[in-house]
Write an enzyme that holds these catalytic residues in place. Structure first.
Site, PDB file in Angstrom:
ATOM      1  N   ASP A  80      32.957  -4.002  73.213  1.00 14.46           N
ATOM      2  CA  ASP A  80      32.476  -5.711  72.599  1.00 14.46           C
ATOM      3  C   ASP A  80      30.932  -5.437  72.917  1.00 14.46           C
ATOM      4  OD1 ASP A  80      32.373  -7.881  71.658  1.00 14.46           O
ATOM      5  OD2 ASP A  80      32.922  -9.351  73.789  1.00 14.46           O
ATOM      6  N   ARG A  81      30.371  -4.426  71.440  1.00 10.83           N
ATOM      7  CA  ARG A  81      29.042  -4.445  72.039  1.00 10.83           C
ATOM      8  C   ARG A  81      28.035  -4.975  70.519  1.00 10.83           C
ATOM      9  NH1 ARG A  81      24.143  -3.844  70.756  1.00 10.83           N
ATOM     10  NH2 ARG A  81      23.329  -2.143  71.283  1.00 10.83           N
ATOM     11  N   LYS A  82      29.094  -6.054  69.801  1.00  9.45           N
ATOM     12  CA  LYS A  82      28.026  -7.341  68.896  1.00  9.45           C
ATOM     13  C   LYS A  82      27.017  -6.190  67.904  1.00  9.45           C
ATOM     14  CE  LYS A  82      30.451 -11.162  71.863  1.00  9.45           C
ATOM     15  NZ  LYS A  82      30.309 -10.373  72.941  1.00  9.45           N
ATOM     16  N   PHE A  83      27.119  -5.850  67.139  1.00  9.61           N
ATOM     17  CA  PHE A  83      26.178  -4.954  66.472  1.00  9.61           C
ATOM     18  C   PHE A  83      25.593  -5.883  65.842  1.00  9.61           C
ATOM     19  CE2 PHE A  83      29.440  -1.311  67.367  1.00  9.61           C
ATOM     20  CZ  PHE A  83      28.284  -0.119  67.720  1.00  9.61           C
ATOM     21  N   THR A 124      33.392  -5.208  67.805  1.00  9.83           N
ATOM     22  CA  THR A 124      33.229  -6.247  67.571  1.00  9.83           C
ATOM     23  C   THR A 124      31.197  -6.071  66.792  1.00  9.83           C
ATOM     24  OG1 THR A 124      31.274  -7.160  69.393  1.00  9.83           O
ATOM     25  CG2 THR A 124      34.164  -7.659  68.999  1.00  9.83           C
TER      26      THR A 124
END
Length: 476
Positions: free
Chosen positions: A306-309, A335
């Site tokens: 869940d890195r949310k780039f 993500t």
């Protein structure tokens, strides 16, 4: 001569009679394409018509239990006629417009309600022409759930048809034809790759409709939707969920690798997906990654980082593949925020280098007071449509956010009782998340991680979520 050799000969003949053209053409669907199929010319080549009909008969019609055949007007009509004679099955004819006199029928021929019809088509792009025929046939009380086509352009048509309960079999795909053309020196490898890349980036994003009603993805089973997915990770997830009877994602927001691995050893058999936040781990190591992947293989779950780039493309590419964590090496999917625009997806698509990976694009968040707007959500879904082979699904809270049944809705913020955490996180029950909000996978974190008995709690969540899904799709 074997079937495959006949198929190869047909491909070469289609090229030689100019039924396949390379250049720049505008399709009926409005898409521009570097390859065009003009199969209307086959009526002037009896030997080609005969070869096509015999191959279609062996490939599909011979084994079909259908009561009737029906060709999509107009190119498929002579093919359907020959197949009717070969199979000794009655043929129906669909008019594009009803007669203004006489019976005023759209479907001509003798039939009874409840009988089955096999649809015959030449080329499928968006699937629109086949769906029009299916719609008219079903209005007569007939059953139309099978179609056989000569060429699948691999631009979304088969997916649209499958979503409307029409199973499609095709003699050729664009990819298989190009392989034959390259083998026989009809086109260069460069041309073939150019066509593949163009079609990959120009999907027929058309809302699948039958009887003027859009398909409701939430009513389809995971098994059905697996067939509709373009992204290999989405396919795996649908399969895992259906096999394990679990639509539970565990969020392991722990800072110790030993605690994460210990927890997954205890609960891994009950989850379909594990969600990590690698940058909060205090003792990250390559050994941890190795053990994490071993547990994923052992228990049959996938790994979502869940890195949310949310940076410019070049930075995201480095964040994904380089640095301390090398996320792209071990995470099945990640993500991503759409805020930076299309460049963030371009970067990840280029970084995967043909390896099966996936992206969950954030369309909505579960935190109270977040700044995401309806227009932002709409634009996010539009950007995703340009990368069908990369997209696993969306992180969102509303089943109306997207309609594509081949994508997965991942919804966080789940607890057995609705509540909040005092820091803006809003929690909903498993029933609300699945039945009302339309989630395909529900994310549970503290409800399991912080429980005194995680092994017992994970079973409670798994069973509650699966029960809600079974109710949603009408499964027994």
């Amino acid at each position: 001569m074997g079937f495959d050799k006949k198929l190869e000969n047909l491909a070469v003949k289609l090229f030689e009679i100019n039924a396949v053209k390379f250049g720049e053409f505008v399709m009926k669907s409005g898409l521009t394409t570097p390859v065009y199929f003009d199969l209307r010319v086959i009526v002037s080549y009896p030997e080609v018509l005969d070869l096509i009909s015999s191959l279609l008969y062996e490939f599909s019609v011979k084994s079909s239990s259908c009561d009737h055949l029906c060709g999509v007007p107009y190119t498929a009509l002579p093919i359907a006629t020959l197949l009717s004679v070969l199979a000794k099955k009655p043929m129906l004819m669909r008019r594009k417009e009803a007669k203004a006199y006489g019976t005023k029928k759209l479907i001509e021929g003798h039939f009874k309600a409840g009988q089955t019809v096999l649809i015959v088509e030449d080329v499928v792009t968006s699937g629109g022409s086949v769906l029009e025929t299916v719609n008219d046939i079903r209005k007569e009380g007939l059953v139309a759930e099978e179609a056989v086509v000569i060429v699948d352009r691999q631009q979304g048509g088969v997916k649209n048809l499958e979503a409307n309960n029409v199973h499609v079999k095709s003699l050729f795909t664009i990819s298989s034809l190009l392989e034959i053309f390259v083998k026989h020196g009809k086109v260069t490898k460069e041309t073939a790759e150019k066509v593949k890349e163009y079609l990959k980036n120009n999907q027929a994003v058309k809302e699948p409709t039958v009887a003027d009603a859009p398909v409701d993805r939430t009513k389809l089973t995971y098994e059905k939707r697996e067939k509709l997915a373009n992204n290999p990770i989405a396919k795996k997830l649908f399969n895992i969920m259906a096999t394990k009877k679990s639509n539970l994602c565990l969020s392991v927001d722990l800072t110790s690798t030993s605690k994460i691995l210990d927890l997954l050893t205890r609960v891994g058999e009950h989850i379909c997906l594990v969600k990590t936040h690698v940058d909060i781990i205090e003792d990250f190591s390559e050994s941890f990654v190795t053990q994490l992947k071993q547990l994923a293989d052992r228990f049959g779950f996938l790994i979502l980082e869940d890195r949310k780039f949310a940076d410019i493309g070049n930075t995201v590419s480095l964040q994904y593949s380089k640095g301390l964590y090398k996320i792209g090496d071990w995470a099945d999917c990640v993500t991503v925020h759409s805020l930076p625009g299309e460049g963030v997806l371009k970067a990840i698509s280029a970084s995967v280098n043909g390896v099966s990976k996936g992206v969950f694009l954030l369309a909505e968040m579960s935190s109270e007071g977040n700044l995401i707007t309806p227009d932002y959500i709409e634009q996010t879904v539009k950007v995703a449509a340009k990368y069908p082979e990369l997209m696993t699904g969306f992180v969102c809270q509303n089943k109306k956010t997207f309609s594509d049944p081949g994508l997965i809705q991942l919804t966080p913020g789940v607890q057995l009782q609705s509540s909040g955490d005092g820091l803006g996180q809003v929690y909903n029950t498993p029933e609300k998340i699945i039945l009302e909000n339309g989630a395909d996978i529900a994310v549970v974190g503290r409800g399991i991680v912080a429980a005194k008995n995680p092994e017992a709690q994970v079973v409670i969540y798994r069973d509650a979520l699966w029960k809600a899904y079974a109710e949603r799709v009408g499964a027994k």
